[in-house]
Write a protein that holds these residues in place. Structure first.
Motif, PDB file in Angstrom:
ATOM      1  N   MET A 112      12.917   5.202  -3.043  1.00 23.04           N
ATOM      2  CA  MET A 112      13.745   4.159  -2.439  1.00 23.04           C
ATOM      3  C   MET A 112      13.255   3.849  -1.029  1.00 23.04           C
ATOM      4  N   ILE A 113      12.992   4.910  -0.274  1.00 19.95           N
ATOM      5  CA  ILE A 113      12.498   4.690   1.093  1.00 19.95           C
ATOM      6  C   ILE A 113      11.204   3.875   1.054  1.00 19.95           C
ATOM      7  N   ALA A 114      10.318   4.282   0.154  1.00 17.83           N
ATOM      8  CA  ALA A 114       9.036   3.575   0.072  1.00 17.83           C
ATOM      9  C   ALA A 114       9.263   2.112  -0.288  1.00 17.83           C
TER      10      ALA A 114
ATOM     11  N   SER B 292       0.831  -1.189   0.000  1.00 15.07           N
ATOM     12  CA  SER B 292       0.000   0.000   0.000  1.00 15.07           C
ATOM     13  C   SER B 292       0.876   1.254   0.000  1.00 15.07           C
ATOM     14  N   LEU B 293       1.948   1.204   0.767  1.00 18.35           N
ATOM     15  CA  LEU B 293       2.856   2.353   0.778  1.00 18.35           C
ATOM     16  C   LEU B 293       3.442   2.561  -0.608  1.00 18.35           C
ATOM     17  N   LEU B 294       3.859   1.473  -1.218  1.00 16.01           N
ATOM     18  CA  LEU B 294       4.530   1.590  -2.507  1.00 16.01           C
ATOM     19  C   LEU B 294       3.544   1.945  -3.618  1.00 16.01           C
ATOM     20  N   THR B 295       2.444   1.227  -3.672  1.00 18.26           N
ATOM     21  CA  THR B 295       1.497   1.420  -4.771  1.00 18.26           C
ATOM     22  C   THR B 295       0.491   2.528  -4.453  1.00 18.26           C
ATOM     23  N   GLY B 296      -0.099   2.426  -3.272  1.00 13.84           N
ATOM     24  CA  GLY B 296      -1.158   3.370  -2.934  1.00 13.84           C
ATOM     25  C   GLY B 296      -0.651   4.762  -2.650  1.00 13.84           C
TER      26      GLY B 296
END
Ligand SMILES: Nc1ncnc2c1ncn2[C@@H]1O[C@H](COP(=O)(O)OP(=O)(O)OP(=O)(O)O)[C@@H](O)[C@H]1O
Ligand SMILES: Nc1ncnc2c1ncn2[C@@H]1O[C@H](COP(=O)(O)OP(=O)(O)OP(=O)(O)O)[C@@H](O)[C@H]1O
Ligand SMILES: [Mg+2]
Ligand SMILES: [Mg+2]
Lengths: 247, 305, 279, 364, 285
Positions: free
Chosen positions: B173-175, B24-28
């Protein structure tokens, strides 16, 4: 006056709860330039979008005495062409392909070639940028392309939404010259402009749109000298200017 | 329904949720698509499983080790691929996920295709609950900070974000790393629930299932991810007695929700927003009115005439 | 006008080619601290391209750009490799901009748009937000960010719209929001690309006031592209004119306005309004 | 009186659905027959079947449900080792036995210590009626070396499949121990359909036998492509092969190939069951169906022996009984819960059908 | 090498459909694999149950799959478009559709592998030193003809121009008089027809089963690799992918084939981030 080319009857447009246009009645006669002025968000673009079929509306629109079809593509084939606000050129196609898109519904290759020639004459810059991907054209070039593309369908009625947006002063004049030229060719034009002064000076008649309602209409010169309009749309400086010249 | 059965599904929801939160962090939130999260899960699962089953580590450190390993690999993957755009990044992750599986299949130390067994059964409702609560709170905390907002800015308009001085590469990168860590921990939980893992468990379909959950729940909503996880994990179980028709219905349900709620269940909203909604709506309506009345001065005057 | 200040931005022989097309051709100019500097020229003259060069969106093909005395971009030349800072680095050094085609964070609220851009005013680490206690560096800084964002909204007259999703704003307000967002980074140099496009004369007037006031309030230097001559002539200290990517003229508004070359290439027969007005 | 509840779980969807459908159909048919004949212990049998999608977690969910909610007294299936191993802890917790059909990984019934690399104790509730990978790999290798007199073998296996890897490992070991040489070892992945590149390498190695430890879909495609390339080696397969589809897909190419089977194709019971099944369901009966058949027989015998549907009693009874199944005499060992002394039937593909060649056990 | 070509052509036939739909709808239509699978079944039943001759079955396959693709568009994507859903939701719906199709076939037709009757003689076709099986020849021919036809349609005809225009902006193309619904309809029809052909040829060369869709992942990779939305890119990407896979498993290691192939792909993407034939233009701000 004779039969109107286009007439709207209680034309309304709303987005969710927002009424962008409320029961407006306008009339456009063949061969004239009609200007619509109004501030940001008054509903000018919504009116154009309704006429060209890209937003849903209620009320009636009559074109050449018959109800206007509702699907955008049939409206184009009926003879209305819309040069939208924000240009909406096809950024992934080349300049030339954009122009050819303008003539999408025309099948007479020879006539199209002729129109193309005329358009390229009007906007020589487009010829220079013929094979450039349109998305990388400069802002002004894109505006010219949008106009040129609109003309390619050889419409009877041309809807122009802020055609001078982002153009150099020298080109603004050119654009208005072109608008007059188009009129001379016997076309009818509905013109929306922020540059109300310029718009009114080429127009025959004008409507003032306020909060989705038509609050004033009449011959362009009358509208131009209406003090309310002067105050609201023409700016104080112009106001003075006009009073000066009027005296 | 028996509690024992429901408990099983809830535990599954738990580890799935860990992966989904990360995704979710990466995509959403960052707007990057990944079809390779099963790969991060696999790394976490194997690392943790080797930790407990082979090296005799306690569960908790092994779990963290799994998460850390996934994070490190995520950093490596990111440094190579985060400059790619949209679908190109997506196939890079897809390839990554398959590559991880292939390496595991060929690696005798971890049993190749036959996998690792004898993993202690440590994952239970309590452990997944703790992981999920901590995971959710941490994610929410991150999102409601300048770092989280920077990540959201990337999703909205990467160029504009750069122009606002956001080092978009760093934040992507962090995500990606955080997302990988979550997936790794989710994988570790899975390993200690199954007590057995094999590369087959981490096929690409897993990655797509998790992506479906994120989007089904609504992009950019942690609550949505949680609700999405619950619904899409429970749904096939509810349909279990339909045998081979249940996935037909599952497919239809996914389409149906997308068609009737094309922004996902919670698109962009959190549960807390729903309670705030009336107030917000009012404010928004007032603003809309004001926009209208931003109106030419002419309006009033003409009325006077 | 604070003339004679120190040099803020300097383009030296800046050149940019796209394939065979030279969009910016050997352009040199200097902007001094506190100036409002205009960049005008016919459509396609290369103005937006210059913005993109300054910002690092495009890499320079030749020449050099200095900001505050530091080189931020330099084209490759014999014996020297090209140097190009990344857009975010340049933004962090203090150059921010608005876009010709508005690029807001469309689906976020007005407030969030600004709050995001305030991020440079805080420096808490990645892990600090995890402890959401009163009195930590995180909560102090976060509070400060909120105040800052609110102040900026206030300044731009956007407070009332703080919860509105930014795409739903009217065009004029979107422009203002873009400026607010750019200011949130505490820039030294603000680039405005056609900020008055789509505004009527009234609105243009107030924009002019605003540009002046933010320049004073934030100690800014402003570089502005615009086709509204009222605005350019009314607000700029100096103006640089481009034509076909090349420099055509530079000077004060009155110098530029009376330059025959500029009139011919750009302004055209001026003051059409008087002519029309007489009709 | 309450019916006796039994369960089956396995893949009805996904990649391995074809196997699961065979099993569940067979068991359904058998349950119907049992009930028509008066049931077990005079009680009717109620069957619950759940899909696992071939996924281990789904298998756990299905097991939890089938035990806790449907209250079955024993479970048949699932049709893959990964799922069987994963459900072990649930079985143990709920004290319900599972008899797996074709899960061949040794770890299915034995606990394995990853740290020492040794098998430790037997899992109390996991049973199986098929032979294990080491056993079958050894049979194949022994047959190839001893009977086919092959000295050079090539292996072409599915690297993504545990069954295939298992057979490969033990075939390789035993064949080399016997003094043979593995001249080529190539890999593919389950979803592959194009194998010519690897086969070209195998062709160059010129083996006597080509061992294909995989399922029949790949076996058929590989055989076809191998023959097209001109590979003349004898093809040798495992119990993933037996299926009528094998003929439909690659009859010509497979002529003269051998595979390790669980059952003697000359057994008349085999033909009878096959006709019955195929007329009823209109799908070809694969090996999975036969294994399910025998697993069911074993379970019925255990229930009868236990004289109750108490799950613990059934689990205890499972190692007490001897069942004459289609796939041989089944006697489950107390030590490892595997069938004792089950011999492979080497089957040859000749003409339109299978030809029984010999029984081959590890004693030979 | 030649094996790579034939594998590549299979990928290509599938990839072109992806790319075509992508080029107008700007989303990766993951339901494409399902359509290919249904195509393969239509062909199978046409030739076995209905006993139709090959060519008739082939045509039927194209038509059937084309109609299925159009049906998906009408039932799934049109409502989304009417609601202005972001592209992500198309992708998810497409995944839902592919889950649906696959399992619908398993539930109704059953998961059994099925084999086409032999139509082409197994006698390979020889051209000098080159020997090619007839079915491979057929696949390569269909892929080539399909591609050329498509490129002509897309690049040279007015409909094609309309398709490209609509891919950029539906609103703007409406203003030009393009009937966008018809345009999209045509795109799905074309994509579906190709998918049908791909499915049938695939089925004839190998076999038919409900999870054929899994292999279309490869063709998706190939399409992206070639540059999404570019038809020649899809073909080149597919053939290259096929050749790389074959070469890797032939000369390097069949165990690590996909890994090595993947590393090569990533390497190429790092050098050319928009795929082989993808347009690279500097983003204009
Ligand atoms: N797609 C839309 N969704 C919701 N509201 C809209 C949409 N388009 C326009 N509106 C609203 O309708 C009203 C009229 O908008 P319209 O674009 O017609 O104004 P306009 O007169 O053309 O203004 P401008 O001078 O800024 O172009 C505005 O309040 C606007 O916010
Ligand atoms: N990425 C690009 N690729 C190719 N040509 C480009 C690219 N970007 C800009 N150009 C060309 O460079 C020239 C300068 O463009 P630029 O956008 O800088 O013009 P401008 O001065 O901002 O004009 P306007 O006032 O119309 O916005 C134009 O002719 C444009 O077509
Ligand atoms: Mg407008
Ligand atoms: Mg510009």
């Amino acid at each position: 006056m004779g039969e109107a080319l286009l007439r709207t009857d209680k034309l309304s447009v709303s987005f969710g709860g927002i009424h962008a246009l409320r029961e407006t009645n306008i009339e456009i006669n063949p061969g004239e330039i009609v200007a619509i002025i109004g501030s940001n968000g008054a509903g000018k673009s919504s009116m154009m979008n309704a006429i060209s079929g890209v937003v849903k509306y209620s009320g009636e629109i009559e074109f050449k005495g018959r109800p206007l079809p509702k699907q955008a593509h049939r409206i184009v084939s009926a003879g209305i062409s819309h040069v939208p606000e924000g240009r909406l050129i096809f950024a992934n196609l080349t300049t030339m392909e954009n122009l050819r898109m303008g003539a999408y519904l025309r099948n007479d290759a020879r006539a199209v070639a002729k129109t193309l020639e005329r358009v390229l004459d009007m906007f020589p810059r487009l010829k220079e940028r013929e094979n450039q991907i349109a998305g990388t054209l400069s802002g002004g070039e894109q505006q010219m392309l949008a106009m040129g593309r609109g003309l390619m369908s050889d419409p009877e009625l041309l809807l122009l939404d802020e055609p001078s947006l982002g153009l150099a002063p020298i080109l603004v004049d050119t654009i208005f010259d072109i608008i007059k030229e188009i009129k001379q060719m016997g076309k009818t034009i509905l013109l929306v402009e922020q540059n109300a002064y310029k718009a009114l000076s080429v127009a025959d008649r004008a409507y003032v749109l306020t909060q989705g309602r038509i609050t004033l209409e009449g011959p362009a010169c009358d509208v131009m000298t209406n003090p309310v309009v002067v105050e609201a749309y023409l700016g104080k400086k112009r106001n003075r200017l006009i009073q000066d010249t009027a005296e | 329904m028996s509690w024992y059965y429901i408990e099983g599904i809830l535990i599954q929801c738990g580890y799935v949720l860990m992966v989904v939160l990360g995704l979710s962090l990466l995509t959403g939130f960052a707007g990057l698509f990944s079809f390779g999260h099963a790969g991060f899960m696999a790394i976490g699962a194997y690392m943790a499983a080797i930790g407990t089953a082979k090296w005799g580590l306690p569960f908790f450190p092994a779990l963290l080790m799994g998460g850390a390993a996934a994070g490190v690999v995520g950093a490596g993957l990111g440094s190579m691929t985060l400059n790619l755009k949209g679908d190109y990044f997506c196939i890079a992750t897809l390839g990554f996920g398959e590559a991880v599986r292939l390496i595991l299949e060929n690696w005798e130390y971890v049993g190749g295709a036959r996998g690792v067994s004898g993993i202690p059964w440590e994952t239970n409702l309590n452990s997944v609950l703790i992981a999920c609560v901590v995971g959710t709170l941490a994610l929410m905390a991150l999102i409601r900070s300048r770092h989280g907002r920077n990540i959201i800015a990337i999703r909205e308009d990467e160029l504009a974000a750069q122009m606002s001085g956001i080092n978009t590469f760093r934040y992507k990168m962090i995500a990606l790393i955080i997302s990988a860590v979550y997936a790794g921990i989710g994988g570790g939980l899975l390993a200690h629930y199954m007590t057995y893992i094999q590369p087959k468990m981490f096929q690409m379909v897993k990655s797509t299932e998790y992506t479906i959950i994120v989007i089904f729940g609504g992009m950019g909503s942690v609550t949505g991810s949680i609700i999405g996880t619950l619904i899409l994990t429970f749904l096939p179980e509810m349909l279990r007695s339909l045998d081979n028709w249940r996935l037909v219905i599952y497919g239809l349900a996914v389409i149906f929700i997308m068609v009737i709620r094309p922004r996902g269940l919670m698109g962009g909203m959190e549960l807390s927003d729903i309670f705030r909604l009336p107030a917000r709506r009012r404010a928004a309506r007032m603003a809309a009115e004001r926009i209208k009345s931003m109106e030419d001065a002419g309006a009033g005057k003409e009325a006077q005439r | 006008m604070k003339s004679g200040g120190k040099e803020v931005l300097k383009l030296e022989h800046a050149t940019k080619q796209f394939g065979g097309l030279t969009a910016v051709d050997d352009v040199t100019f200097t902007i001094r601290e506190g100036e409002i500097f205009g960049l005008i020229g016919p459509n396609g003259a290369g103005k937006t391209t210059i913005f993109n060069l300054i910002n690092g969106v495009y890499a320079l093909s030749g020449g050099k750009i200095l900001f505050d005395g530091k080189t931020i971009a330099e084209g490759a030349a014999e014996g020297r490799k090209a140097l190009q800072l990344k857009p975010f680095q340049i933004a962090q050094m203090g150059i921010t901009r608005t876009f010709q085609n508005i690029r807001l964070f469309k689906n976020l609220s007005v407030y969030d748009n600004v709050l995001i851009a305030c991020h440079r005013s805080a420096n808490y680490s990645l892990f600090e937000p995890l402890l959401r206690l009163k009195g930590t560096r995180f909560s102090k800084q976060e509070k400060a960010l909120k105040h800052k964002a609110e102040d900026l909204l206030d300044l731009m007259g956007l407070t009332f719209y703080r919860d509105v999703i930014s795409v739903n704003l009217p065009y004029g307000l979107q422009r203002k929001l873009e400026i607010a967002r750019a200011l949130a980074l505490d820039p030294k140099l603000l680039l405005l690309d056609e900020p008055a496009a789509g505004m009527n004369p009234e609105e243009t007037d107030s924009l002019m006031q605003m540009i002046r006031s933010i320049r004073d309030k934030f100690d800014l230097t402003v570089l502005i592209i615009e086709h509204h001559m009222d605005l350019i002539m009314g607000v700029c200290d100096r103006i640089h004119v481009l034509n076909f990517g090349k420099s055509l003229a530079e000077g004060t508004p009155s110098q530029v306005q009376s330059s025959p070359a500029v009139i011919e290439a750009y302004l055209g027969a001026q003051d059409g309004c008087v002519k029309e007005g007489e009709r | 009186e309450d019916p006796i509840r039994i369960g089956w779980i396995g893949s009805l969807t996904g990649d391995s659905a074809v196997f699961g459908v065979n099993e569940s159909s067979m068991i359904k048919m058998l349950v119907e027959e049992t009930n028509a004949a008066g049931g077990i212990l005079g009680r009717q049998v109620e069957l619950f079947t759940y899909d696992t999608k071939g996924d281990a977690n789904e298998a756990i969910n299905a097991t939890r449900r089938i035990i806790a909610q449907d209250k079955v007294c024993a479970i048949l299936g699932p049709n893959a080792s990964g799922q069987c191993i994963a459900i072990a802890s649930v079985l143990e917790q709920m004290k319900v036995a599972d008899i797996s059909t074709v899960a061949t990984n040794p770890k299915v019934t034995l606990n394995y210590d990853e740290a020492t690399g040794e098998f430790t104790t037997v899992k109390p509730y996991n049973f199986r009626i098929c032979f294990t990978d080491p056993y079958q790999g050894a049979i194949a290798a022994g047959f190839a070396f001893d009977e086919l007199k092959a000295t050079k073998a090539a292996i072409f296996y599915d690297v993504s499949d545990d069954y295939s890897s298992g057979l490969t490992q033990f075939f390789e070991q035993v064949f080399a121990d016997k003094g043979g040489e593995i001249v080529a070892k190539e890999a593919f992945k389950s979803e592959d359909v194009e194998f010519k590149a690897q086969l070209t390498n195998i062709l160059a190695a010129n083996p006597d036998v080509l061992f294909l430890p995989c399922y029949y879909k790949q076996a058929a495609l590989i055989a076809k492509q191998a023959r097209e390339l001109g590979i003349t080696a004898v093809l040798l397969g495992g119990d993933g092969w037996p299926s009528d589809q094998l003929f439909v897909m690659a009859k010509e190419a497979l002529q003269g190939a051998y595979f390790v089977n669980h059952l003697d194709v000359n057994d008349p019971a085999f033909a009878e069951l096959k006709t019955k099944f195929e007329t009823k369901y209109n799908i070809p009966l694969d090996l999975n169906g036969f294994m399910a058949h025998d697993a069911y027989l074993t379970l019925v015998a255990a229930i009868e022996k236990a004289g109750t549907d108490d799950s613990q009693a059934i689990a205890d009874a499972l190692t007490e009984i001897t069942v004459q199944g289609l796939t041989g005499t089944i006697k489950l060992s107390k030590d490892d819960h595997n069938p004792i002394g089950k011999e492979g039937s080497i089957t040859k593909i000749a003409g339109d059908g299978y030809e029984f060649v010999m029984k081959y056990g590890l004693g030979q | 090498m030649i094996n790579g070509l034939s594998l590549g052509s299979v990928y290509a036939l599938m990839a072109v459909g992806y790319s075509l739909v992508y080029s107008i709808m700007n989303f990766s239509n993951f339901a494409h694999g399902g359509v290919i699978m249904v195509g393969a079944y239509i062909g199978y039943f046409a030739m076995t149950a209905a006993n139709l001759p090959f060519w008739l079955a082939f045509v039927l396959c194209g038509v059937g799959a084309g109609l299925l693709a159009v049906l998906l568009e009408l039932l799934v994507y049109t409502p989304l478009r009417n609601r202005n859903a972001p592209f992500l939701y198309y992708i998810i719906s497409a995944m839902g559709a592919s889950i649906f199709l696959e399992n619908f076939v398993i539930a109704t037709i059953g998961p059994t592998y099925r084999t086409y009757p032999q139509v082409f003689s197994t006698e390979p076709f020889r051209l000098g030193a080159l020997s090619l099986s007839r079915i491979d020849l057929m696949i390569i021919a269909v892929a080539a003809v399909g591609l050329v036809a498509l490129v002509i349609i897309i690049d040279k005809t007015k409909i094609g121009l309309g398709i490209r225009a609509s891919s950029f902006s539906i609103k703007a193309s409406q203003l030009m008089g393009v009937n966008v619904n018809v345009t999209i309809f045509i795109v799905f029809l074309l994509g579906g027809i190709l998918a049908g052909f791909a499915g049938m040829l695939f089925g004839m060369k190998y076999t038919v089963y409900p999870t054929i869709g899994a292999i279309t992942t490869k063709s998706f990779v190939a399409a992206v690799f070639g540059g999404l939305g570019s038809l020649p890119g899809a073909i080149i990407g597919s053939v290259l992918l096929g050749v790389i896979e074959v070469l890797v498993s032939g000369y390097l290691s069949s165990n690590f084939r996909d890994l090595i192939a993947f590393v090569i792909l990533i390497g190429i993407l790092i050098v050319k981030p928009t795929g082989l034939m993808g347009k690279t233009s500097e983003d204009k701000a």
